[in-house]
Design an enzyme around this catalytic site. Structure first.
Site, PDB file in Angstrom:
ATOM      1  N   THR A 206       0.816  -1.211   0.000  1.00  0.00           N
ATOM      2  CA  THR A 206       0.000   0.000   0.000  1.00  0.00           C
ATOM      3  C   THR A 206       0.851   1.262   0.000  1.00  0.00           C
ATOM      4  O   THR A 206       0.315   2.362   0.015  1.00  0.00           O
ATOM      5  CB  THR A 206      -0.940   0.032   1.214  1.00  0.00           C
ATOM      6  OG1 THR A 206      -0.198  -0.342   2.363  1.00  0.00           O
ATOM      7  CG2 THR A 206      -2.096  -0.899   1.009  1.00  0.00           C
ATOM      8  N   LYS A 208       3.778   1.869   2.169  1.00  0.00           N
ATOM      9  CA  LYS A 208       4.343   2.289   3.457  1.00  0.00           C
ATOM     10  C   LYS A 208       5.813   2.666   3.299  1.00  0.00           C
ATOM     11  O   LYS A 208       6.255   3.728   3.747  1.00  0.00           O
ATOM     12  CB  LYS A 208       4.201   1.161   4.484  1.00  0.00           C
ATOM     13  CG  LYS A 208       2.755   0.809   4.783  1.00  0.00           C
ATOM     14  CD  LYS A 208       2.635  -0.270   5.825  1.00  0.00           C
ATOM     15  CE  LYS A 208       3.161  -1.621   5.365  1.00  0.00           C
ATOM     16  NZ  LYS A 208       2.403  -2.170   4.218  1.00  0.00           N
ATOM     17  N   GLU A 424     -19.321 -20.986 -17.121  1.00  0.00           N
ATOM     18  CA  GLU A 424     -19.114 -19.544 -16.991  1.00  0.00           C
ATOM     19  C   GLU A 424     -20.396 -18.770 -17.278  1.00  0.00           C
ATOM     20  O   GLU A 424     -20.722 -17.819 -16.571  1.00  0.00           O
ATOM     21  CB  GLU A 424     -17.991 -19.061 -17.926  1.00  0.00           C
ATOM     22  CG  GLU A 424     -16.612 -19.683 -17.657  1.00  0.00           C
ATOM     23  CD  GLU A 424     -16.152 -19.566 -16.199  1.00  0.00           C
ATOM     24  OE1 GLU A 424     -16.611 -18.637 -15.498  1.00  0.00           O
ATOM     25  OE2 GLU A 424     -15.345 -20.415 -15.774  1.00  0.00           O
ATOM     26  N   HIS A 427     -22.540 -18.743 -14.229  1.00  0.00           N
ATOM     27  CA  HIS A 427     -22.209 -17.661 -13.290  1.00  0.00           C
ATOM     28  C   HIS A 427     -22.801 -16.338 -13.774  1.00  0.00           C
ATOM     29  O   HIS A 427     -23.414 -15.595 -13.004  1.00  0.00           O
ATOM     30  CB  HIS A 427     -20.685 -17.469 -13.199  1.00  0.00           C
ATOM     31  CG  HIS A 427     -19.960 -18.514 -12.408  1.00  0.00           C
ATOM     32  ND1 HIS A 427     -20.279 -18.815 -11.119  1.00  0.00           N
ATOM     33  CD2 HIS A 427     -18.890 -19.299 -12.733  1.00  0.00           C
ATOM     34  CE1 HIS A 427     -19.440 -19.752 -10.665  1.00  0.00           C
ATOM     35  NE2 HIS A 427     -18.587 -20.068 -11.636  1.00  0.00           N
ATOM     36  N   ASP A 500     -14.699 -22.053  -6.744  1.00  0.00           N
ATOM     37  CA  ASP A 500     -15.982 -21.461  -6.357  1.00  0.00           C
ATOM     38  C   ASP A 500     -16.400 -21.956  -4.978  1.00  0.00           C
ATOM     39  O   ASP A 500     -16.853 -21.192  -4.130  1.00  0.00           O
ATOM     40  CB  ASP A 500     -17.086 -21.863  -7.356  1.00  0.00           C
ATOM     41  CG  ASP A 500     -16.808 -21.363  -8.766  1.00  0.00           C
ATOM     42  OD1 ASP A 500     -16.062 -20.369  -8.892  1.00  0.00           O
ATOM     43  OD2 ASP A 500     -17.327 -21.972  -9.718  1.00  0.00           O
TER      44      ASP A 500
HETATM   45  P1  ADP Z   1       4.587  -1.543   1.359  1.00  0.00           P
HETATM   46  O1  ADP Z   1       5.846  -1.077   1.973  1.00  0.00           O
HETATM   47  O2  ADP Z   1       3.364  -0.909   1.957  1.00  0.00           O
HETATM   48  O3  ADP Z   1       4.441  -3.017   1.302  1.00  0.00           O
HETATM   49  P2  ADP Z   1       5.702  -0.260  -0.907  1.00  0.00           P
HETATM   50  O4  ADP Z   1       5.825   1.105  -0.363  1.00  0.00           O
HETATM   51  O5  ADP Z   1       6.929  -1.055  -0.946  1.00  0.00           O
HETATM   52  O6  ADP Z   1       4.575  -1.066  -0.146  1.00  0.00           O
HETATM   53  O7  ADP Z   1       5.059  -0.162  -2.343  1.00  0.00           O
HETATM   54  C1  ADP Z   1       5.519  -0.924  -3.406  1.00  0.00           C
HETATM   55  C2  ADP Z   1       5.345  -0.192  -4.697  1.00  0.00           C
HETATM   56  O8  ADP Z   1       3.969  -0.014  -4.987  1.00  0.00           O
HETATM   57  C3  ADP Z   1       5.913   1.204  -4.669  1.00  0.00           C
HETATM   58  O9  ADP Z   1       7.248   1.209  -5.032  1.00  0.00           O
HETATM   59  C4  ADP Z   1       5.055   1.934  -5.675  1.00  0.00           C
HETATM   60  O10 ADP Z   1       5.559   1.748  -6.976  1.00  0.00           O
HETATM   61  C5  ADP Z   1       3.736   1.238  -5.581  1.00  0.00           C
HETATM   62  N1  ADP Z   1       2.788   1.975  -4.738  1.00  0.00           N
HETATM   63  C6  ADP Z   1       2.227   1.533  -3.597  1.00  0.00           C
HETATM   64  N2  ADP Z   1       1.391   2.437  -3.092  1.00  0.00           N
HETATM   65  C7  ADP Z   1       1.432   3.498  -3.904  1.00  0.00           C
HETATM   66  C8  ADP Z   1       0.774   4.770  -3.912  1.00  0.00           C
HETATM   67  N3  ADP Z   1      -0.088   5.132  -2.948  1.00  0.00           N
HETATM   68  N4  ADP Z   1       1.060   5.615  -4.920  1.00  0.00           N
HETATM   69  C9  ADP Z   1       1.921   5.263  -5.892  1.00  0.00           C
HETATM   70  N5  ADP Z   1       2.562   4.101  -5.938  1.00  0.00           N
HETATM   71  C10 ADP Z   1       2.328   3.202  -4.970  1.00  0.00           C
HETATM   72 ZN    ZN Z   2     -16.890 -21.203 -11.544  1.00  0.00          ZN
END
Ligand code: ADP
Ligand code: ZN
Ligand code: MG
Length: 605
Positions: A206, A208, A424, A427, A500
């Site tokens: 995400t 961090k 499919e 579904h 599924d």
């Molecule tokens: P975490 O440390 O939360 O596991 P990272 O900071 O290592 O994640 O993120 C990995 C890659 O994902 C980053 O280098 C970037 O390219 C992409 N990324 C993740 N979140 C963002 C965001 N909010 N905006 C832009 N790129 C992101």
């Molecule tokens: Zn299926």
């Protein structure tokens, strides 16, 4: 290099002893060698002619001085003891029995000390250097207890908040830290204390790590980064030493940021029950005491990241340490649009990319997933020899990330293909004939590397944050649609439904025991989520008695969903056949094509 001093002291000691030996024994010997030797008869002759001035009798030779016209020359000759010699010496007035002073000359004596000294130093240097190399390290691997681990000081991470899309709340919280690093004095003068540490928590990918780097970039201060997993692979005692070093360096470089990534690897709750890991605990204790020890006003800010905050030791989270937690959650629709845009900036795209469509198709994806999707799209464009990334490229790569690559080479028999097509469409039909479901976006029976023989892609028209009991149940019915189609059309059951079934069962368990949707169990939590951010499993939280009842309720719920799916498919069998044949022919159809054909059979949709 001062770590090597100890072994070198010993070496220098040896050198001095050797030099003393050299001067006491070897040098006189050499000097003696240089004295000219003459025959005994010659010696006697020299006495007679009055040239000899001094004679000294040594153990095995006779040393004598000759005055050769004002110049004193030293000679030696073999021993020849006889009384006559003394008479002769007396007759000729020669001084004898006295020590002959040998003056080696200033230059000679200097050389006698300096040459060996230099030689020994040179050899010593060579030796110590090759010794170090042998021990396998650069400078200083000869000593332990002091960490030699590199600590990365990247004055510039090159990242700023502009590189982090979405995550506005997290950025807001971190901006205050940036302000503090710019001007620690302003806070100190008021007496305000900023938290010493902030903990970034959220699911993997995400952003961090990215956020921490961006803080350093924005504040333009040194960034000391270390990953928790690096501590784990170290020798005993090294972890704590490394923490000590890290903080020492940080203190010297303040204001600066210390970033400990994946802190859960060292910050795990200490409990004695399970024979704790001493090394890890030592490292953690060192970290705790360093955090207490340093002066918060100086401008050292500690950031840490984890996706398992629940396992961290409470001592880490108490005030004065990581007392501020900054959630970094999965991006919402706006966040995903922004992340797509940030990463699309780095590749050449066609001008008409609709980021909203892409973002809608990637509900639940993390920033890292999206970065990966854009890159996969770019790779696809290159493979197909185009010079810009198109919307189609990224859409395809979204599916690659979700379902794996297409496996065009995989040969599926016509009979199996028919089953997959009906499965499919089953579904998709159940999806379209229920309310509160996300519309069908695409149906395909092209096999994927992930093992899926086909799938239905649904894309919501808007972002959903809440799901009602009805929506969850409808989702379960959709999951039953595939197997129901196999049963109705072919009177068979295949393994194609296993995925599924897995999802269906999990959903049914949550429906009852996690979301509290049934009357029978009301609002009782029967299961617990193990770790929030890692999509953790559910663990049971019930007595054996109610566990049986719970399982029965789950069976009944699944059965109800299955029956509803069969019912829907029975009502729409005309559309089912038509759509399945169309899909067999095309292999991949869009949601619009699907709806168009369905509308021919149903005028109520
Ligand atoms: P975490 O440390 O939360 O596991 P990272 O900071 O290592 O994640 O993120 C990995 C890659 O994902 C980053 O280098 C970037 O390219 C992409 N990324 C993740 N979140 C963002 C965001 N909010 N905006 C832009 N790129 C992101
Ligand atoms: Zn299926
Ligand atoms: Mg990370």
């Amino acid at each position: 290099m001062n770590k090597n001093k100890r072994p070198l002291y010993i070496y220098y000691g040896i050198v001095i002893v050797l030099m003393l030996l050299f001067n006491i024994f070897l040098f006189p010997y050499l000097q003696n060698k240089s004295v000219k030797e003459v025959e005994y008869s010659q010696f006697l002759e020299m006495i007679r002619t009055g040239k000899v001035t001094k004679v000294e009798e040594q153990d095995r030779q006779i040393l004598f001085e000759v005055n050769d016209g004002g110049k004193v020359i030293l000679y030696k000759t073999g021993p020849w003891r006889s009384k006559d010699l003394i008479n002769l010496l007396e007759e000729n007035n020669v001084e004898f029995g006295s020590q002959i002073q040998r003056e080696p000359g200033f230059l000679m004596s200097l050389l006698s000390w300096i040459i060996p000294l230099f030689a020994f130093i040179a050899i010593g240097q060579l030796l110590s250097r090759s010794l170090l190399k042998q021990m396998g390290g650069g400078s200083g691997s000869m000593s332990f207890g002091k960490s030699n681990a590199k600590i990365y000081v990247k004055a510039e991470t090159g990242k700023t908040f502009r590189d982090v899309a979405g995550q506005e709340e997290a950025k807001e919280a971190l901006k205050e830290i940036v302000g503090f690093l710019h001007n620690p004095g302003r806070y100190a003068s008021i007496g305000a204390k900023l938290p010493k540490g902030a903990l970034l928590v959220g699911p993997p990918g995400t952003g961090k790590t990215l956020l921490a780097q961006a803080v350093a970039g924005e504040a333009n201060v040194p960034f000391f980064s270390i990953s928790g997993s690096e501590f784990v692979e170290m020798f005993v005692g090294m972890g704590a030493a490394k923490v000590r070093d890290l903080f020492k360096q940080a203190n010297e470089k303040a204001p600066c940021i210390v970033f400990i990534d994946e802190i859960d690897t060292i910050g795990k709750r200490r409990d004695s029950n399970y024979g704790g890991n001493d090394e890890r605990e030592q490292t953690l204790n060192q970290l705790l005491s360093e955090m207490d020890g340093f002066d918060g006003k100086k401008g050292v800010v500690i950031l840490a990241a984890t996706n398992r905050p629940e396992i961290l030791d409470p001592a880490l989270l108490r005030p004065g340490r990581f007392d501020r937690q900054i959630p970094v959650e999965l991006p919402d629709l706006q966040g995903r649009i922004a992340i797509f845009k940030v990463h699309a900036r780095n590749v050449r795209t066609e001008p008409d990319i609709n980021f909203e469509t892409l973002a809608l198709a990637t509900a639940g994806a993390s920033g890292a997933d999206i970065a990966n999707m854009v890159n996969e799209g770019a790779l696809r464009a290159v493979r197909e020899g185009r010079s810009a990334v198109s919307q189609r490229d990224i859409e395809e790569s979204i599916e690659v990330v979700i379902a794996g690559y297409e496996r065009k080479s995989m040969i599926v028999s016509p009979e199996e293909k028919r089953i997959v097509a009906y499965h499919e469409i089953g579904h998709a039909l159940v999806t379209a004939c229920q309310t509160h479901t996300a519309p069908v976006h695409k149906i395909t029976i092209v096999p994927r590397t992930s093992g899926a023989l086909g799938y239905v892609m649904q894309v919501d028209t808007e972002e959903k944050f809440l799901m009602s009991a009805e929506e969850i149940f409808n989702k379960m019915v959709i999951l039953c649609g595939g197997r129901s189609a196999e049963e109705l059309i072919f009177n068979t059951k295949t393994t194609g439904a296993s995925n599924d079934i897995e999802k269906l069962t999990q959903l049914a368990r949550q429906y009852i025991g996690y979301f509290g949707f049934t009357e029978e169990f009301d609002m009782t939590a029967l299961v617990e989520r193990n770790n929030k951010y890692l999509g953790g499993d559910l663990s049971y939280n019930v007595s054996d008695e109610s566990l049986r009842q719970y399982d029965e309720a789950v069976f009944r719920l699944i059965k109800k969903a299955h029956e509803k799916a069969i019912e829907i498919l029975k009502e729409n069998s005309g559309a089912h056949h038509a759509l399945a044949n169309y899909l067999l022919e095309k292999e991949t159809i869009t949601g619009e094509e699907f709806m168009e054909i369905l509308k021919r059979y149903r005028d109520d949709i």
